[in-house]
Design a protein around this motif. Structure first.
Motif, PDB file in Angstrom:
ATOM      1  N   ASN A  90     -36.182 -39.416  12.117  1.00  0.00           N
ATOM      2  CA  ASN A  90     -37.631 -39.460  12.391  1.00  0.00           C
ATOM      3  C   ASN A  90     -37.975 -40.597  13.354  1.00  0.00           C
ATOM      4  OD1 ASN A  90     -38.226 -37.281  10.785  1.00  0.00           O
ATOM      5  ND2 ASN A  90     -38.786 -38.511   8.990  1.00  0.00           N
ATOM      6  N   GLN A  91     -37.348 -41.747  13.143  1.00  0.00           N
ATOM      7  CA  GLN A  91     -37.574 -42.864  14.059  1.00  0.00           C
ATOM      8  C   GLN A  91     -37.077 -42.512  15.461  1.00  0.00           C
ATOM      9  OE1 GLN A  91     -39.155 -45.903  13.406  1.00  0.00           O
ATOM     10  NE2 GLN A  91     -39.739 -44.886  11.513  1.00  0.00           N
ATOM     11  N   ALA A  92     -35.945 -41.826  15.513  1.00  0.00           N
ATOM     12  CA  ALA A  92     -35.385 -41.430  16.810  1.00  0.00           C
ATOM     13  C   ALA A  92     -36.351 -40.503  17.548  1.00  0.00           C
ATOM     14  CB  ALA A  92     -34.033 -40.744  16.597  1.00  0.00           C
ATOM     15  N   LEU A  93     -36.921 -39.558  16.803  1.00  0.00           N
ATOM     16  CA  LEU A  93     -37.859 -38.632  17.428  1.00  0.00           C
ATOM     17  C   LEU A  93     -39.108 -39.358  17.925  1.00  0.00           C
ATOM     18  CD1 LEU A  93     -38.687 -35.793  18.205  1.00  0.00           C
ATOM     19  CD2 LEU A  93     -39.613 -35.489  15.882  1.00  0.00           C
ATOM     20  N   LEU A  94     -39.620 -40.277  17.123  1.00  0.00           N
ATOM     21  CA  LEU A  94     -40.796 -41.048  17.548  1.00  0.00           C
ATOM     22  C   LEU A  94     -40.501 -41.820  18.830  1.00  0.00           C
ATOM     23  CD1 LEU A  94     -41.918 -42.295  14.047  1.00  0.00           C
ATOM     24  CD2 LEU A  94     -43.284 -40.883  15.601  1.00  0.00           C
ATOM     25  N   HIS A  95     -39.308 -42.359  18.909  1.00  0.00           N
ATOM     26  CA  HIS A  95     -38.918 -43.056  20.146  1.00  0.00           C
ATOM     27  C   HIS A  95     -38.937 -42.087  21.324  1.00  0.00           C
ATOM     28  CE1 HIS A  95     -36.681 -45.168  23.186  1.00  0.00           C
ATOM     29  NE2 HIS A  95     -35.686 -44.314  23.087  1.00  0.00           N
ATOM     30  N   ALA A  96     -38.322 -40.921  21.131  1.00  0.00           N
ATOM     31  CA  ALA A  96     -38.270 -39.933  22.217  1.00  0.00           C
ATOM     32  C   ALA A  96     -39.681 -39.521  22.640  1.00  0.00           C
ATOM     33  CB  ALA A  96     -37.466 -38.711  21.771  1.00  0.00           C
ATOM     34  N   GLN A  97     -40.545 -39.324  21.646  1.00  0.00           N
ATOM     35  CA  GLN A  97     -41.918 -38.892  21.946  1.00  0.00           C
ATOM     36  C   GLN A  97     -42.711 -39.984  22.665  1.00  0.00           C
ATOM     37  OE1 GLN A  97     -42.973 -37.820  17.938  1.00  0.00           O
ATOM     38  NE2 GLN A  97     -42.607 -35.624  18.269  1.00  0.00           N
TER      39      GLN A  97
ATOM     40  N   SER B  34     -47.062 -48.927   7.370  1.00  0.00           N
ATOM     41  CA  SER B  34     -47.565 -49.655   8.518  1.00  0.00           C
ATOM     42  C   SER B  34     -46.468 -49.827   9.535  1.00  0.00           C
ATOM     43  CB  SER B  34     -48.067 -51.026   8.070  1.00  0.00           C
ATOM     44  OG  SER B  34     -48.324 -51.819   9.200  1.00  0.00           O
ATOM     45  N   GLY B  35     -46.836 -49.794  10.786  1.00  0.00           N
ATOM     46  CA  GLY B  35     -45.856 -49.964  11.840  1.00  0.00           C
ATOM     47  C   GLY B  35     -45.519 -48.613  12.425  1.00  0.00           C
ATOM     48  N   PRO B  36     -44.845 -48.637  13.586  1.00  0.00           N
ATOM     49  CA  PRO B  36     -44.600 -47.387  14.296  1.00  0.00           C
ATOM     50  C   PRO B  36     -43.824 -46.403  13.440  1.00  0.00           C
ATOM     51  CG  PRO B  36     -43.904 -49.302  15.581  1.00  0.00           C
ATOM     52  CD  PRO B  36     -44.250 -49.787  14.210  1.00  0.00           C
ATOM     53  N   GLY B  37     -44.325 -45.239  13.343  1.00  0.00           N
ATOM     54  CA  GLY B  37     -43.551 -44.172  12.723  1.00  0.00           C
ATOM     55  C   GLY B  37     -43.773 -44.030  11.243  1.00  0.00           C
ATOM     56  N   VAL B  38     -43.722 -45.120  10.534  1.00  0.00           N
ATOM     57  CA  VAL B  38     -43.738 -45.005   9.085  1.00  0.00           C
ATOM     58  C   VAL B  38     -45.031 -44.371   8.595  1.00  0.00           C
ATOM     59  CG1 VAL B  38     -43.767 -46.334   6.950  1.00  0.00           C
ATOM     60  CG2 VAL B  38     -42.102 -46.860   8.730  1.00  0.00           C
ATOM     61  N   ASP B  39     -46.142 -44.760   9.214  1.00  0.00           N
ATOM     62  CA  ASP B  39     -47.418 -44.212   8.757  1.00  0.00           C
ATOM     63  C   ASP B  39     -47.553 -42.737   9.094  1.00  0.00           C
ATOM     64  OD1 ASP B  39     -49.520 -45.436  11.442  1.00  0.00           O
ATOM     65  OD2 ASP B  39     -47.392 -45.056  11.367  1.00  0.00           O
ATOM     66  N   ARG B  40     -46.670 -42.251   9.978  1.00  0.00           N
ATOM     67  CA  ARG B  40     -46.728 -40.835  10.300  1.00  0.00           C
ATOM     68  C   ARG B  40     -45.747 -40.025   9.463  1.00  0.00           C
ATOM     69  NH1 ARG B  40     -46.417 -40.238  16.639  1.00  0.00           N
ATOM     70  NH2 ARG B  40     -46.140 -42.479  16.793  1.00  0.00           N
ATOM     71  N   ALA B  41     -44.924 -40.706   8.668  1.00  0.00           N
ATOM     72  CA  ALA B  41     -43.938 -39.982   7.857  1.00  0.00           C
ATOM     73  C   ALA B  41     -44.653 -39.214   6.761  1.00  0.00           C
ATOM     74  CB  ALA B  41     -42.943 -40.964   7.248  1.00  0.00           C
ATOM     75  N   PRO B  42     -44.265 -37.964   6.553  1.00  0.00           N
ATOM     76  CA  PRO B  42     -44.947 -37.162   5.541  1.00  0.00           C
ATOM     77  C   PRO B  42     -44.661 -37.661   4.120  1.00  0.00           C
ATOM     78  CG  PRO B  42     -43.082 -35.958   6.440  1.00  0.00           C
ATOM     79  CD  PRO B  42     -43.191 -37.228   7.233  1.00  0.00           C
ATOM     80  N   GLY B  43     -43.504 -38.214   3.900  1.00  0.00           N
ATOM     81  CA  GLY B  43     -43.170 -38.779   2.593  1.00  0.00           C
ATOM     82  C   GLY B  43     -42.361 -40.018   2.866  1.00  0.00           C
ATOM     83  N   LEU B  44     -42.393 -40.980   1.959  1.00  0.00           N
ATOM     84  CA  LEU B  44     -41.692 -42.220   2.252  1.00  0.00           C
ATOM     85  C   LEU B  44     -40.889 -42.680   1.044  1.00  0.00           C
ATOM     86  CD1 LEU B  44     -41.127 -44.635   4.116  1.00  0.00           C
ATOM     87  CD2 LEU B  44     -43.201 -45.692   3.219  1.00  0.00           C
ATOM     88  N   SER B  45     -39.581 -42.753   1.207  1.00  0.00           N
ATOM     89  CA  SER B  45     -38.726 -43.372   0.203  1.00  0.00           C
ATOM     90  C   SER B  45     -38.604 -44.837   0.579  1.00  0.00           C
ATOM     91  CB  SER B  45     -37.349 -42.712   0.219  1.00  0.00           C
ATOM     92  OG  SER B  45     -36.379 -43.593  -0.316  1.00  0.00           O
ATOM     93  N   CYS B  46     -38.989 -45.713  -0.350  1.00  0.00           N
ATOM     94  CA  CYS B  46     -38.915 -47.147  -0.050  1.00  0.00           C
ATOM     95  C   CYS B  46     -37.479 -47.618   0.124  1.00  0.00           C
ATOM     96  CB  CYS B  46     -39.631 -47.950  -1.138  1.00  0.00           C
ATOM     97  SG  CYS B  46     -41.407 -47.607  -1.184  1.00  0.00           S
ATOM     98  N   LEU B  47     -36.553 -46.978  -0.568  1.00  0.00           N
ATOM     99  CA  LEU B  47     -35.136 -47.284  -0.368  1.00  0.00           C
ATOM    100  C   LEU B  47     -34.723 -46.961   1.060  1.00  0.00           C
ATOM    101  CD1 LEU B  47     -33.180 -45.900  -3.471  1.00  0.00           C
ATOM    102  CD2 LEU B  47     -33.126 -48.237  -2.614  1.00  0.00           C
ATOM    103  N   ASN B  56     -31.813 -51.920  11.552  1.00  0.00           N
ATOM    104  CA  ASN B  56     -32.491 -52.007  12.855  1.00  0.00           C
ATOM    105  C   ASN B  56     -32.878 -50.650  13.417  1.00  0.00           C
ATOM    106  OD1 ASN B  56     -33.599 -53.883  14.648  1.00  0.00           O
ATOM    107  ND2 ASN B  56     -31.867 -53.801  16.065  1.00  0.00           N
ATOM    108  N   ASN B  57     -33.019 -49.664  12.530  1.00  0.00           N
ATOM    109  CA  ASN B  57     -33.506 -48.358  12.980  1.00  0.00           C
ATOM    110  C   ASN B  57     -35.024 -48.341  13.076  1.00  0.00           C
ATOM    111  OD1 ASN B  57     -31.119 -46.653  13.284  1.00  0.00           O
ATOM    112  ND2 ASN B  57     -30.832 -46.936  11.086  1.00  0.00           N
ATOM    113  N   ILE B  58     -35.681 -49.074  12.192  1.00  0.00           N
ATOM    114  CA  ILE B  58     -37.133 -49.248  12.299  1.00  0.00           C
ATOM    115  C   ILE B  58     -37.367 -50.615  12.903  1.00  0.00           C
ATOM    116  CG2 ILE B  58     -39.302 -49.491  11.027  1.00  0.00           C
ATOM    117  CD1 ILE B  58     -38.301 -47.556   8.960  1.00  0.00           C
ATOM    118  N   ILE B  59     -38.061 -50.658  14.022  1.00  0.00           N
ATOM    119  CA  ILE B  59     -38.302 -51.934  14.708  1.00  0.00           C
ATOM    120  C   ILE B  59     -39.807 -52.102  14.937  1.00  0.00           C
ATOM    121  CG2 ILE B  59     -36.024 -51.900  15.809  1.00  0.00           C
ATOM    122  CD1 ILE B  59     -37.388 -51.077  18.426  1.00  0.00           C
ATOM    123  N   ASN B  60     -40.171 -53.314  15.342  1.00  0.00           N
ATOM    124  CA  ASN B  60     -41.571 -53.603  15.697  1.00  0.00           C
ATOM    125  C   ASN B  60     -42.570 -53.216  14.614  1.00  0.00           C
ATOM    126  OD1 ASN B  60     -40.719 -54.499  18.233  1.00  0.00           O
ATOM    127  ND2 ASN B  60     -40.820 -52.437  19.090  1.00  0.00           N
TER     128      ASN B  60
END
Lengths: 259, 259
Positions: A90-97, B34-47, B56-60
């Motif tokens: 999902n992060q990869a796709l957001l980067h691409a977008q 909060s932050g790029p991508g996460v708020d757009r995720a339809p579901g979120l596993s905190c793990l 380092n897959n989620i940055i900024n």
């Protein structure tokens, strides 16, 4: 631990309950792991071991520590591996977008590793203690030559979306050149229907590290005018080195290490 | 969530039971991070979020997703954070011990970041939702100026062992130069009694990224004849860039991101 037992587990535990990451396996165990350092640790948390592996803090390891076989098997066959993979793609796709000018001149490429990235060898590794058994080239190559590896579902979805953005795909794998036909047909069979290049490891690279080989091949791509807008793999050796790409993404893989 | 609640939790849950990583917090939650991508995720596993942050897959990202506040607090105040840190510093020590010619000419240095590496700001972050509240420079600087940050126990132990191997320590921190005195006395007070250099961020670096600043300062070290045999930090910006060191080690930090 047998494949059947894990198929049973996978059936019974994929219910989305929150406690599955830690049962069984995350206890501090006295005992012996494998690879530098781990076997000297006085106690071993399999959760900590996996995190340290995924963050490249533990390197050059040979096999999953014996006491973590159940834990890794449970992780790989359960929902957490799926969720962790989806978080990355999902992060990869957001980067691409976010790349506003992408795909316009046909020179934007995304590099995909093959094993444990585009294709999954989990059915094979389930018969090998999920990486707790020593690597066996003979049986692994036999598995590869069957051409029956399923897609990693999250990567296939990413692949499809990248294509729709006009990004071309380059597969860059450590599989040897003589596995080109089976790799190509396996990829097509599970849904990877097109690619710009499928780069396999030529014999001229024998003895070179994965980082050196992959860096060199990415360098050739850049030299011939491609822009590597993204790069995804399950090994740090897929995404370290030179010309790693605009951004890199590390998929989980607690089963084996390639330096 | 208050500090007292977490002190209570930390007291009641540090019993070594295997299930602590996932209670509470690791459920797939619909909602907004909060932050790029996460708020757009339809579901979120905190793990999955934490693993993606650590790899380092989620940055900024700006703040811990709201629905992961309990999870991150639980992790930070419990035993898993300690175990994860120990796994990393044990690997770092093994690396140091493997350097057979180390410490002979006084030019081997190990770079330590300060915040969440040498010193722990956990008592402060426990009052800030463990990173779920937006960063507040005023209250953070007030905390820093108190000079009461405890040592990260695993890093202090590593520090002591590195010194005994003849490796010199360089602290390289994003704290500003005008916090030199309090940083120096805080470090001494908790057991970091000696160092080769304590490098704080000069105003001339203002506006530069942590990666640029730290790379530049490491470059100066190398130019003046030091060999950076190791480098440890809680942020990827501590260990990416140029002259990262012979080997780098990433400590866990799911509370904040510095790019």
């Amino acid at each position: 631990m047998g494949l059947l037992f894990f198929l049973f587990l996978a059936t019974t535990i994929s219910d989305g309950s929150p406690a599955k990451e830690t049962i069984p396996g995350d206890k501090v165990l006295l005992g012996h792991g494998s690879g530098p350092g781990v076997d000297r640790a006085p106690g071993l948390s399999c959760l900590s071991w996996r995190l340290a592996v995924e963050t490249n803090n533990i390197i050059n390891w040979n096999t999953v520590p014996g006491q973590c076989e159940d834990y890794v098997g449970y992780y790989m066959m359960g929902q957490q591996y799926r969720k962790d993979s989806a978080m990355v793609t999902n992060q990869a796709l957001l980067h691409a977008q976010s790349l506003t000018t992408v795909g316009r001149d046909g020179k934007d490429v995304w590099v995909f590793d093959v094993d444990e990235t585009s294709l999954s060898n989990l059915p094979y590794y389930a018969t090998q203690g999920f990486g707790a058994d020593p690597y066996d080239a003979t049986s692994f190559n036999k598995w590869v030559l069957e051409g029956k590896a399923p897609a990693l579902p999250e990567s296939l979805k990413l692949y499809q979306k990248l294509l729709s953005l006009g990004i071309k795909v380059v597969f860059l794998t450590g599989r040897p050149e003589d596995q080109r036909n089976v790799t190509s047909s396996n990829l097509r069979q599970v849904g990877y229907h097109t690619w710009e290049k499928l780069i396999l490891k030529a014999t001229s690279y024998s003895g070179e590290t994965a980082v050196a080989y992959k860096s060199s091949e990415r360098g050739k791509l850049v030299k011939s005018g491609y822009r590597i807008v993204g790069n995804i793999g399950d090994q740090w050796s897929d995404i370290l080195g030179t010309n790693p790409g605009n951004r890199t993404f590390k998929l989980p893989d607690p089963m084996y290490y390639i330096g």
